[in-house]
Design an enzyme around this catalytic site. Structure first.
Site, PDB file in Angstrom:
ATOM      1  N   SER A 498       0.847  -1.191   0.000  1.00  0.00           N
ATOM      2  CA  SER A 498       0.000   0.000   0.000  1.00  0.00           C
ATOM      3  C   SER A 498       0.890   1.252   0.000  1.00  0.00           C
ATOM      4  O   SER A 498       1.683   1.422  -0.920  1.00  0.00           O
ATOM      5  CB  SER A 498      -0.948  -0.041   1.201  1.00  0.00           C
ATOM      6  OG  SER A 498      -1.967   0.917   1.067  1.00  0.00           O
ATOM      7  N   ASP A 579      -8.662  -5.170  -5.793  1.00  0.00           N
ATOM      8  CA  ASP A 579      -8.203  -4.023  -5.015  1.00  0.00           C
ATOM      9  C   ASP A 579      -8.744  -2.750  -5.658  1.00  0.00           C
ATOM     10  O   ASP A 579      -8.222  -2.272  -6.659  1.00  0.00           O
ATOM     11  CB  ASP A 579      -6.672  -3.980  -4.977  1.00  0.00           C
ATOM     12  CG  ASP A 579      -6.151  -2.858  -4.087  1.00  0.00           C
ATOM     13  OD1 ASP A 579      -6.965  -2.075  -3.573  1.00  0.00           O
ATOM     14  OD2 ASP A 579      -4.928  -2.772  -3.904  1.00  0.00           O
ATOM     15  N   HIS A 611      -7.157  -5.713  -1.494  1.00  0.00           N
ATOM     16  CA  HIS A 611      -5.935  -4.994  -1.113  1.00  0.00           C
ATOM     17  C   HIS A 611      -5.002  -5.894  -0.301  1.00  0.00           C
ATOM     18  O   HIS A 611      -3.812  -5.623  -0.198  1.00  0.00           O
ATOM     19  CB  HIS A 611      -6.338  -3.761  -0.301  1.00  0.00           C
ATOM     20  CG  HIS A 611      -5.281  -2.708  -0.190  1.00  0.00           C
ATOM     21  ND1 HIS A 611      -4.624  -2.174  -1.283  1.00  0.00           N
ATOM     22  CD2 HIS A 611      -4.754  -2.072   0.887  1.00  0.00           C
ATOM     23  CE1 HIS A 611      -3.757  -1.264  -0.880  1.00  0.00           C
ATOM     24  NE2 HIS A 611      -3.801  -1.189   0.423  1.00  0.00           N
TER      25      HIS A 611
END
Length: 644
Positions: A498, A579, A611
């Site tokens: 991320s 995601d 994600h």
């Protein structure tokens, strides 16, 4: 100034088995413990995955509060609350536009098209439809649970609100007291793509289904953790003062209810405005209506505080607990003891009894997976803004300080998040440390923007994604390589997910990228311009100083794509199809650029993950491929040339 904590382990005499990713993925996963009414036992679930049967096995267990002995029991009802008029069972589920509970067997529409005329069309890993989350319940007779006193009802039908809050709905978004329900719902008058605001609503089952005015509709941001006082006359909760900033500090609010259980938006009190931490949950003492307990992060740990509402300072007092507190429950209403569900970097969930009279803990049930606690240490160094920055160092199981070890430099996501002294079934530092022939030294640093070190430290990352945090990581790497002689500076890798993946991509285009032998980006950011393809647009609007149209320059400022011509270090990319926070095109862009530049690279894609990688079989593949890649490149001692 914080003290420097150096943890160097002596040579381990006996060979200790390394903790592998299979050990992590097959270890029992334990829920928080929930004590029964008389405080004699606590229930919890334990789920175990088998790579032989390729299936989960979940059991409900009881642990004796007195002895710590456990036994398996049959499944029980969830979210059950006892009221003076019976047993009210409250659950959440998807509701159709008519208000009925959505059936999993409902027939599909003849076509699959979804049409939208406003933003916020998808969230996390699903596309929005006409169905919404809602709170349902029924009332059973207390002495005869087969007798239904009130039928199954959608308590939010016709109100135009949705609760629990997606994408992570939980029972912490609503609470019961007698015949009154408080729910936390997204602000129905504001677009959720651009706003974090949520409102508390109070409903009375026995009068009408019309809620009072929202308790907190006064320009605030996200709210959480509504909970009734034992006497039902107050509601406590957490409120963020800034709408549009999902990581704003949580402030404790207490609302006074009228005698008939109604509430207005005016009779509330704020506590802890001068308290420089952000609680994540709140609950009442069962003994009196002026004592609250809070959990939240503090210097890389999840801790437990107590807050006396009569104290004019409004400052919570931290209690003496171990590692990180995942959950806290009073053992019985007359008790001065709490059941704590804790975990640490070195151990999965375990249960302790916390005695408030002595401010001390006693182990009740040990963790199902653990390693030697001496494998984890901490350190501090002076960072980019001349403030102290905190980090953890993790050693392999058979660490020998006379040897040299490769370094795994892990960077957390968020960016407003933190590495904490808590167990993880995804990015577990112990598993990274025990990877390879002799293992790795793992370093996890909490740079500017991280949580648990005060509001100012967290907020300083706004408009500074590639500056303060990057410099902190550079200075942190310099500190550990100079301080710990057993780190082999010729065999270092960096990995992150991320925002951590963004930072790895940013590092790849900088001089720091040439220091590492391999890089790993999981669902990261290749171009900050594409952040406007995300679903929660308030996130880039806040962190980049405006919308893409309002402040285009802010989206260009720290864009990894600007440095792509300098990419040269072998790079492993992971990106998942579901995601919607950071769309998969980010991973494809990064991989395509690496391939065109001739940089050794691989792309791992999971079409059924979001994600995160959550399925055990996929997680096993994730670990296998990444570890093989970094082990290969960290063993090659040739210097990677700088691309001009």
């Amino acid at each position: 100034m914080k003290p420097f904590i150096l943890c160097v382990i002596s040579t381990v005499a006996a060979v200790v088995s390394a903790f592998s990713y299979d050990d992590l993925l097959t270890a029992p996963r334990r829920s928080a413990g929930l004590p029964n009414k008389d405080g004699t036992s606590a229930a919890f679930t334990e789920s175990t995955y088998s790579f032989t049967s390729h299936s989960w096995n979940a059991t409900l267990k009881l642990v004796s509060i007195e002895t710590g002995d456990t036994k398996e029991v049959m499944a029980d009802a969830e979210n059950t609350r006892v009221t003076p008029t019976g047993v009210r069972v409250v659950v959440s589920g998807w509701a159709t536009p008519s208000g009925s509970l959505l059936s999993p067997d409902a027939p599909a529409k003849p076509d699959s098209g979804l049409l939208y005329d406003t933003i916020f069309v998808r969230h996390w890993d699903y596309w929005l439809t006409e169905n919404r989350k809602s709170v349902f319940g029924l009332l059973l007779a207390e002495k005869d649970l087969s007798s239904i006193k009130e039928p199954f009802t959608n308590y939010l039908k016709g109100l135009g609100i949705e609760s629990p809050i997606m994408p992570f709905p939980s029972t912490s978004d609503f609470d019961l007291h007698d015949d009154i329900l408080v729910v936390n719902a997204k602000a129905p008058d504001l677009n959720p793509a651009n706003n974090t605001a949520t409102y508390f609503y109070v409903l009375n089952y026995t009068s009408s289904n019309t809620p009072d005015l929202p308790l907190n509709k006064a320009g605030y941001g996200a709210c959480s953790s509504p909970v009734f006082a034992p006497n039902g006359k107050k509601i406590a909760g957490l409120v963020q003062l800034e709408n549009g900033y999902e990581s704003d500090q949580n402030i404790v609010f207490v609302y006074e209810l009228a005698a008939d259980g109604t509430a207005t938006s005016t009779n509330n009190v704020t506590y802890g405005k001068t308290f420089d931490r952000s609680p994540s949950s709140v609950f009442w003492s069962p003994h009196e209506d002026n004592i609250l307990y809070l959990t939240g992060e503090d210097i890389g740990r999840e801790v437990l505080w107590t807050l006396d509402l009569k104290d004019p300072s409004g400052i919570p007092v931290v209690l003496n607990t171990t590692h990180s507190v995942e959950s806290a429950e009073f053992i019985e209403s007359s008790s001065a003891k709490l059941l704590l569900s804790n975990s640490g970097i070195d151990k999965s969930t375990y249960f302790e009894i916390f005695d408030m009279k002595t401010n001390s803990t006693t182990l009740l049930l040990d963790a199902s997976a653990s390693v030697n606690e001496s494998q984890v240490g901490e350190f501090w160094f002076r960072g980019s803004r001349d403030v102290q920055v905190h980090g953890f160092i993790i050693y392999p199981s058979n660490f020998d300080p006379s040897k040299k070890y490769p370094l795994a430099f892990l960077i957390h996501g968020g960016p407003q998040s933190a590495w904490t002294d808590a167990w993880s079934t995804r990015w577990n530092p112990i598993v990274w440390a025990d990877n390879g022939n002799d293992g790795y030294i793992v370093v996890t640093i909490n740079p500017t923007g991280s949580t648990s070190y005060g509001k100012d430290f967290t907020d300083k990352i706004q408009n500074a994604w590639g500056s303060y945090p990057y410099i902190d990581l550079v200075l942190g790497l310099q500190y550990v390589t100079k301080t710990y002689s057993f780190i082999d500076t010729e065999r270092m890798i960096a990995a992150g997910a991320s925002y951590g993946g963004y930072m790895v991509n940013w590092i790849q285009g900088s001089a720091l990228g040439r220091i590492f032998k391999a890089l790993v980006t999981h669902d990261g950011v290749f171009s900050t311009l594409n952040q406007y393809a995300s679903e929660e647009l308030y996130f880039p609007i806040h962190d980049f100083g405006g919308s893409f149209l309002q402040n285009t320059r802010g989206y260009y400022k720290f864009n990894p794509m600007n440095r792509m011509y300098h990419w040269a270090t072998p790079h492993f990319i992971v990106h998942n199809a579901k995601d919607y926070r950071l769309p998969e095109s980010e991973g494809l862009l990064a991989f395509n650029v690496l391939q065109e530049l001739g940089v050794p690279s691989k792309l791992l894609h999971f079409p059924d993950e979001n994600h995160w990688v959550l399925k055990p079989e996929n997680s096993r593949r994730w670990h296998k491929e990444i570890f093989e890649f970094i082990n290969h490149w960290s063993a090659i001692l040739a210097v990677i040339p700088v691309v001009s």
